[in-house]
Design a protein around this motif. Structure first.
Motif, mmCIF file in Angstrom:
data_model
loop_
_atom_site.group_PDB
_atom_site.id
_atom_site.type_symbol
_atom_site.label_atom_id
_atom_site.label_comp_id
_atom_site.label_asym_id
_atom_site.label_seq_id
_atom_site.Cartn_x
_atom_site.Cartn_y
_atom_site.Cartn_z
ATOM 1 N N GLY B 266 0.814 -1.299 -0.070
ATOM 2 C CA GLY B 266 0.027 -0.109 -0.210
ATOM 3 C C GLY B 266 0.889 1.247 0.106
ATOM 4 N N GLY B 279 -4.644 10.693 4.900
ATOM 5 C CA GLY B 279 -3.443 9.763 4.574
ATOM 6 C C GLY B 279 -3.717 8.552 4.420
ATOM 7 N N ARG B 280 -5.022 8.426 3.633
ATOM 8 C CA ARG B 280 -5.197 6.890 2.992
ATOM 9 C C ARG B 280 -4.818 7.082 1.694
ATOM 10 N N LEU B 281 -4.492 5.741 1.030
ATOM 11 C CA LEU B 281 -4.208 5.697 -0.419
ATOM 12 C C LEU B 281 -5.325 6.337 -1.162
ATOM 13 N N ARG B 287 -6.978 0.399 -2.685
ATOM 14 C CA ARG B 287 -6.672 0.647 -1.362
ATOM 15 C C ARG B 287 -7.328 -0.667 -0.432
#
Ligand SMILES: Cc1cc2nc3c(=O)[nH]c(=O)nc-3n(C[C@H](O)[C@H](O)[C@H](O)COP(=O)(O)OP(=O)(O)OC[C@H]3O[C@@H](n4cnc5c(N)ncnc54)[C@H](O)[C@@H]3O)c2cc1C
Lengths: 334, 394
Positions: B266, B279-281, B287
């Motif tokens: 990831g 901050g997430r893909l 994801r």
């Protein structure tokens, strides 16, 4: 540590298997369902489990006599009240705990409290500070279900087990009924949930294995087009794929359980992997199980449907495969 | 401290002192693999140093007996060496079909003379082996192979053709399946034989893969003379040896699915795809696919560990490596589909220096062979159905 059962563990498994196939085969659950049993489970069976020591496996022996000792010896039934919405989101806990005098007042509602309608004691996750989504500000309380303001509503579930929806209306709790520390309950909660997740994942491995065994037997018995249906390559390959999924999941679950034993505080990732895998595998196992039994698999009279229903509940209990995939992604910062 | 804990500490310290930092980085190209052999060349000084130190310690193959150049370690110790190497991302010092395929078969079926002759040259990386199983008309139905070996005094004269022979053009010796009794039933007339690729009458012709590389060949035998003493096991019982070897080959190939070391997939994906405000893909569906992949990868790693432990405990099914091979290779294909999707247009470059000569798309294409080589996924499922599940008529 080797990822195989020790001799002691194998013996424990065999004695559990013996007890359950003797006292609690699927027909036992069917009977509880059909008689609309008020408790929803057999207290006698629970006592038998306790006598075998199954209920106290996680409790050190010197707690005899205490509440914990009574949980361990099966005389006190405790239920765990965490979820509030339709999905398992412990961080979103919003049941309010407001300081009041020498203790707290609880207001809010819980759902999916397994066997909460007959529990002698409730363990309730509440928000004593901060807002939903925050780690800080969670507190665990021991609550007497007979206390003023507690109202439990039994919900019979699809799998013929029971959970309760419980309302808390200005329920007073003493400060000495706080489990762990005020506002710092998250770590404790997460740890307990991880144990539960490991246990439910194991149940799902057992469930998958049982459904699979019954299905493979059926593939060998049932004849169509003049031969056993297990001779058809389309079914052979699907059965082989399911076998492989189950074996891989079994290893992941063993790994998680060993990690919980050896390295409790850093078991989160292994547990997320195990619970997610077990959820997906059990779902596949019951779907293939029903499909490969044809019309027979759809009948209430035939047991396989019980497994399908139980798998659906286990999937939701303590977080489904999607929840745990999301957890894993967060742990790995993406 | 238990003996094993002591061994773990010593191993960790030894690896720390002896594994060059360059040899702890993930492999990115073919050059990073050292295959050994008569013409072997090291691509770098650290590669040489690492190989020689491991060879001298007997750890090119830690669990083989010391008399054959192995480390003489038992199962628990060998597991510790693997774990400690994985923990620092140490590369295998030597990769070879001699280690992963021929060696186990020789240890079980070879004569003492054959073991003494061949195993030390494998552990020391002196001889590189190739596998002569498949033929143009014998792929999944391997036992229908037609390459003939006819008796001439103390020798066999071998004629026929193999295909898909990986690295035949670089190999020094071949382990080969030949038909020694054309009249017997197809599984009963096969022998397993070893010979030098420099023998008169052996020739190879490289075949280009969709990855643009040419790692395998057509291999031709024209009156190749081989002493009968080079047969492993009994003449006409070569199928037993062949199958046993395939179990090891499949276990080895299944390992491609788990590469627990290095950065999480990831994070690699985020390099090109980016993050959202939390901050997430940035691509939520990718994801989810990656997280699902990483769950399966971790589970496969546990299953691989358990497979070794079960074998040690005498509880494993001989066909289980087919189950692992199926899962590991399908998983590796998924990994590269994800990497290609994450890389977007950057992963489409085929020749540029920036893309290291198209390393990613070439690797992606190469993985498609994983579920074909060593027995196809369909054949693996058939083996599981028949030998493990005992389904009828499979
Ligand atoms: C990169 C690479 C490296 C290789 N290296 C070597 C090597 O070093 N040495 C060597 O000897 N061989 C090697 N092989 C050959 C490999 O083992 C064969 O390609 C493989 O066994 C399949 O045989 P085939 O190519 O003839 O396909 P086929 O057998 O013709 O199969 C074609 C398709 O039919 C399916 N199929 C076949 N039979 C059945 C069945 N009974 N039920 C259902 N589906 C079926 C297959 O699964 C496949 O999808 C290599 C192959 C590759 C791709």
């Amino acid at each position: 540590m080797a990822l195989v059962l020790t001799e002691e563990q194998s013996m424990l498994r065999d004695s559990a298997r013996g007890l359950i196939s003797d006292k609690a085969p699927v027909s036992h659950l069917r009977q509880l369902r059909d008689s609309k049993d008020a408790t929803g489970f057999s207290r006698e069976l629970w006592k038998a489990f306790a006598e075998m020591g199954f209920t106290g496996l996680l409790v050190p022996e010197d707690f005899g006599g205490s509440a914990l000792g009574c949980v361990a010896d099966g005389s006190l039934l405790a239920a765990f009240a965490v979820d509030e919405g339709a999905k398992h989101r412990p961080l979103q806990t919003n049941l309010q705990a407001k300081r009041s005098g020498n203790g707290f007042k609880l207001n809010g509602a819980k759902a999916f409290v397994v066997d909460g309608h007959t529990a002698d004691l409730l363990i309730v996750a509440a928000r004593s500070a901060g807002s939903p989504g925050e780690r800080d500000g969670l507190t665990l309380f021991l609550v007497d279900p007979k206390a003023n303001g507690v109202a439990a509503d039994r919900t019979a579930m699809v799998d013929s087990h029971n959970a309760a929806r419980i309302n808390f209306d200005n329920v007073e709790v003493n400060a000495d009924h706080v489990l762990g520390e005020v506002d710092q309950g998250y770590q404790l909660l997460e740890g307990v949930l991880n144990i539960g997740r490991g246990a439910v994942a194991s149940e799902m491995v057992g469930l998958s294995e049982e459904v699979f065994g019954r299905t493979v037997n059926y593939l060998k018995e049932r004849k169509q087009f003049g031969k056993a249906i297990g001779e058809f390559q389309a079914l052979q390959h699907r059965a082989a794929q399911l076998y492989i999924e189950i074996e891989i999941t079994r290893a992941a679950v063993l790994k998680a359980l060993q990690t919980l034993d050896a390295n409790f505080d850093s078991a989160g990732a292994a547990v997320a992997v195990a619970k997610a895998r077990a959820g997906s595998t059990a779902t596949l196992a019951v779907q293939e199980g029903v499909q490969m039994h044809g019309g027979m698999g759809m009948t209430d009279q035939f047991d396989i449907g019980f497994f399908m229903k139980r798998a659906r509940v286990c999937q939701e209990l303590f977080g489904d495969a999607n929840f745990h995939a999301d957890q894993l992604a967060r742990m790995k910062s993406y | 401290m238990s003996d094993l804990e002591k061994f773990r500490r010593e191993t960790r310290a030894w690896l720390e002192a002896n594994c060059p930092p360059e040899m702890r980085k993930p492999m990115t190209s073919d050059e990073d693999t050292f295959w050994g052999g008569r013409d072997a060349k090291f691509s770098s000084e650290p590669q040489r140093a690492w190989f020689e130190r491991m060879r001298d310690k007997g750890w090119t193959v830690p669990h083989w007996p010391q008399e054959y150049g192995g480390g003489g370690l038992d199962g628990e110790q060998a597991k510790i060496v693997r774990q400690e190497m994985a923990a620092i991302g140490a590369r295998a010092p030597l990769v070879s079909f001699g280690i992963s395929m021929l060696g186990p078969a020789l240890l079980k079926y070879g004569t003492e003379a054959q073991k003494k002759e061949h195993l030390p040259k494998i552990t020391a990386g002196l001889i590189r082996w190739c596998q002569g199983y498949s033929e143009p008309n014998a792929g999944s139905d391997l036992a229908s192979l037609q390459t003939r070996a006819e008796t001439d005094g103390d020798d066999f004269i071998i004629n026929g053709q193999k295909i898909w022979t990986s690295y035949a053009n670089y190999a020094d010796w071949i382990f080969c399946l030949v038909r020694t009794d054309p009249k017997a039933k197809k599984h009963d007339g096969i022998s397993f034989i070893l010979f030098d690729m420099a023998s008169k009458g052996v020739s190879t012709k490289p075949i280009l893969l969709i990855s643009g590389r040419s790692p395998f060949c057509e291999t031709f035998f024209d009156n190749v003379r081989v002493p009968k003493s080079h047969v492993v096991g009994t003449v006409n019982r070569g199928w037993d040896v062949a199958k046993y070897l395939l179990q090891h080959e499949r276990a080895m190939i299944s390992g491609m699915g788990e590469r627990g070391v290095g950065r999480p997939l990831g994070q690699v994906a985020a390099d090109s795809v980016g993050h959202d405000e939390q901050g997430r893909l940035e691509d939520p569906i990718l994801r989810g696919q990656i997280a699902a992949f990483e769950i399966d990868e971790a589970a496969l790693a546990a299953a691989a560990e358990r497979a070794v432990d079960l074998a040690k405990a005498g509880q494993s099914h001989p066909a289980f490596s087919s189950a692992m091979k199926y899962y590991g290779t399908e998983l590796n294909k998924r990994r590269y589909e994800i990497l290609m999707s994450a890389g977007g247009i950057d992963a489409l470059e085929w020749e540029s220096e920036r893309s290291k000569g198209g390393a990613r798309p070439r690797a992606w294409l190469r993985t498609k062979a994983n579920s074909i080589e060593g027995g196809t996924s369909e054949v693996m499922l058939g083996i599981v159905a028949k030998r493990i599940l005992d389904l009828p008529g499979a």
